[in-house]
Design a protein around this motif. Structure first.
Motif, mmCIF file in Angstrom:
data_model
loop_
_atom_site.group_PDB
_atom_site.id
_atom_site.type_symbol
_atom_site.label_atom_id
_atom_site.label_comp_id
_atom_site.label_asym_id
_atom_site.label_seq_id
_atom_site.Cartn_x
_atom_site.Cartn_y
_atom_site.Cartn_z
ATOM 1 N N LEU A 30 0.826 -1.214 0.000
ATOM 2 C CA LEU A 30 0.000 0.000 0.000
ATOM 3 C C LEU A 30 0.856 1.259 0.000
ATOM 4 O O LEU A 30 0.456 2.283 -0.570
ATOM 5 C CB LEU A 30 -0.964 -0.025 1.184
ATOM 6 N N ASN A 31 2.040 1.197 0.599
ATOM 7 C CA ASN A 31 2.962 2.340 0.517
ATOM 8 C C ASN A 31 3.498 2.508 -0.899
ATOM 9 O O ASN A 31 3.730 3.628 -1.349
ATOM 10 C CB ASN A 31 4.106 2.190 1.521
ATOM 11 N N ILE A 33 1.740 1.807 -3.590
ATOM 12 C CA ILE A 33 0.612 2.448 -4.276
ATOM 13 C C ILE A 33 0.617 3.947 -3.976
ATOM 14 O O ILE A 33 0.381 4.777 -4.868
ATOM 15 C CB ILE A 33 -0.723 1.798 -3.840
ATOM 16 N N LYS A 34 0.915 4.318 -2.741
ATOM 17 C CA LYS A 34 0.999 5.731 -2.345
ATOM 18 C C LYS A 34 2.122 6.443 -3.114
ATOM 19 O O LYS A 34 1.926 7.548 -3.617
ATOM 20 C CB LYS A 34 1.240 5.812 -0.835
ATOM 21 N N ASN A 39 -4.805 6.730 -6.544
ATOM 22 C CA ASN A 39 -5.909 6.860 -5.589
ATOM 23 C C ASN A 39 -7.231 6.666 -6.326
ATOM 24 O O ASN A 39 -7.251 6.429 -7.531
ATOM 25 C CB ASN A 39 -5.851 8.200 -4.842
ATOM 26 N N ILE A 49 -2.954 -6.243 -6.439
ATOM 27 C CA ILE A 49 -2.093 -6.160 -5.271
ATOM 28 C C ILE A 49 -2.134 -7.504 -4.561
ATOM 29 O O ILE A 49 -3.209 -7.989 -4.211
ATOM 30 C CB ILE A 49 -2.546 -5.051 -4.303
ATOM 31 N N MET A 51 -0.707 -9.266 -1.200
ATOM 32 C CA MET A 51 -0.049 -8.992 0.081
ATOM 33 C C MET A 51 0.118 -10.305 0.843
ATOM 34 O O MET A 51 -0.777 -11.151 0.824
ATOM 35 C CB MET A 51 -0.853 -7.985 0.898
ATOM 36 N N ASP A 63 5.127 -8.868 -0.840
ATOM 37 C CA ASP A 63 3.992 -8.241 -1.501
ATOM 38 C C ASP A 63 4.357 -8.076 -2.969
ATOM 39 O O ASP A 63 5.537 -8.083 -3.335
ATOM 40 C CB ASP A 63 3.689 -6.858 -0.897
ATOM 41 N N VAL A 65 2.851 -5.891 -6.702
ATOM 42 C CA VAL A 65 1.903 -4.944 -7.295
ATOM 43 C C VAL A 65 2.048 -5.030 -8.806
ATOM 44 O O VAL A 65 3.156 -4.982 -9.337
ATOM 45 C CB VAL A 65 2.170 -3.494 -6.814
#
Length: 159
Positions: A30-31, A33-34, A39, A49, A51, A63, A65
């Motif tokens: 998720l970091n 993706i950030k 978003n 994704i 995980m 993980d 992506v």
């Protein structure tokens, strides 16, 4: 009573064109993706994704992506290296890996993160890039070259 409908293992589907970021430290997807700036307002292509996926290479968990229709630039890959120093990036074109490389976390990080010290010169509006020395890779810890503050939660201070 035997189960007549066994659960089948589900894998992430292949992508036609885009980027696969693999060997991300477990819990950091998720970091990533950030970092990519993705978003709910700018999703135009498929994103997968995974995980806490079993990893023979890392000897535990990872993980992963997958992003359709996006290729990463070098600055984005450098940011990913800050939170996932073992990550590999594969550029996929027509279902084949056209390029593959490991991210590189060098000895110094310039202009990618902000110093967490509000009194640091880099936070006072001066025309100066942030600069950090990498003091630990696992977990990533950076020392500001201007005020000596150690930045331990890198993902919260990325520019």
């Amino acid at each position: 009573m035997a189960n007549e409908n066994p659960i089948k293992e589900v894998r992430l589907t292949p992508i036609r064109n885009g980027t696969v970021i693999d060997h991300i430290a477990c819990g950091q997807a998720l970091n990533v993706i950030k970092i990519l700036g993705i978003n709910e307002n700018n999703i135009y292509s498929s994103i997968s994704i995974g995980m806490h996926v079993s990893s023979a290479t890392l000897g535990g968990w990872k993980d992963i992506v997958k992003i359709e229709d996006m290729e990463l630039d070098s600055k984005t890959a450098e940011k990913i290296a800050l939170i996932a120093p073992d990550a590999t990036i594969s550029i996929v074109r027509d279902f084949y890996v056209a390029e593959k490389y490991k991210v590189d976390l060098g000895e110094r990080v310039i202009g990618l993160a902000r110093c967490s010290n509000p009194n640091c010169i880099t936070n006072k509006g001066e025309p100066i890039d942030t600069e950090f020395q990498v003091i630990s890779r696992y977990p990533t810890q950076l020392r500001c070259c201007y005020c000596d503050r150690v930045l331990m939660n890198v993902s919260d201070n990325l520019l």
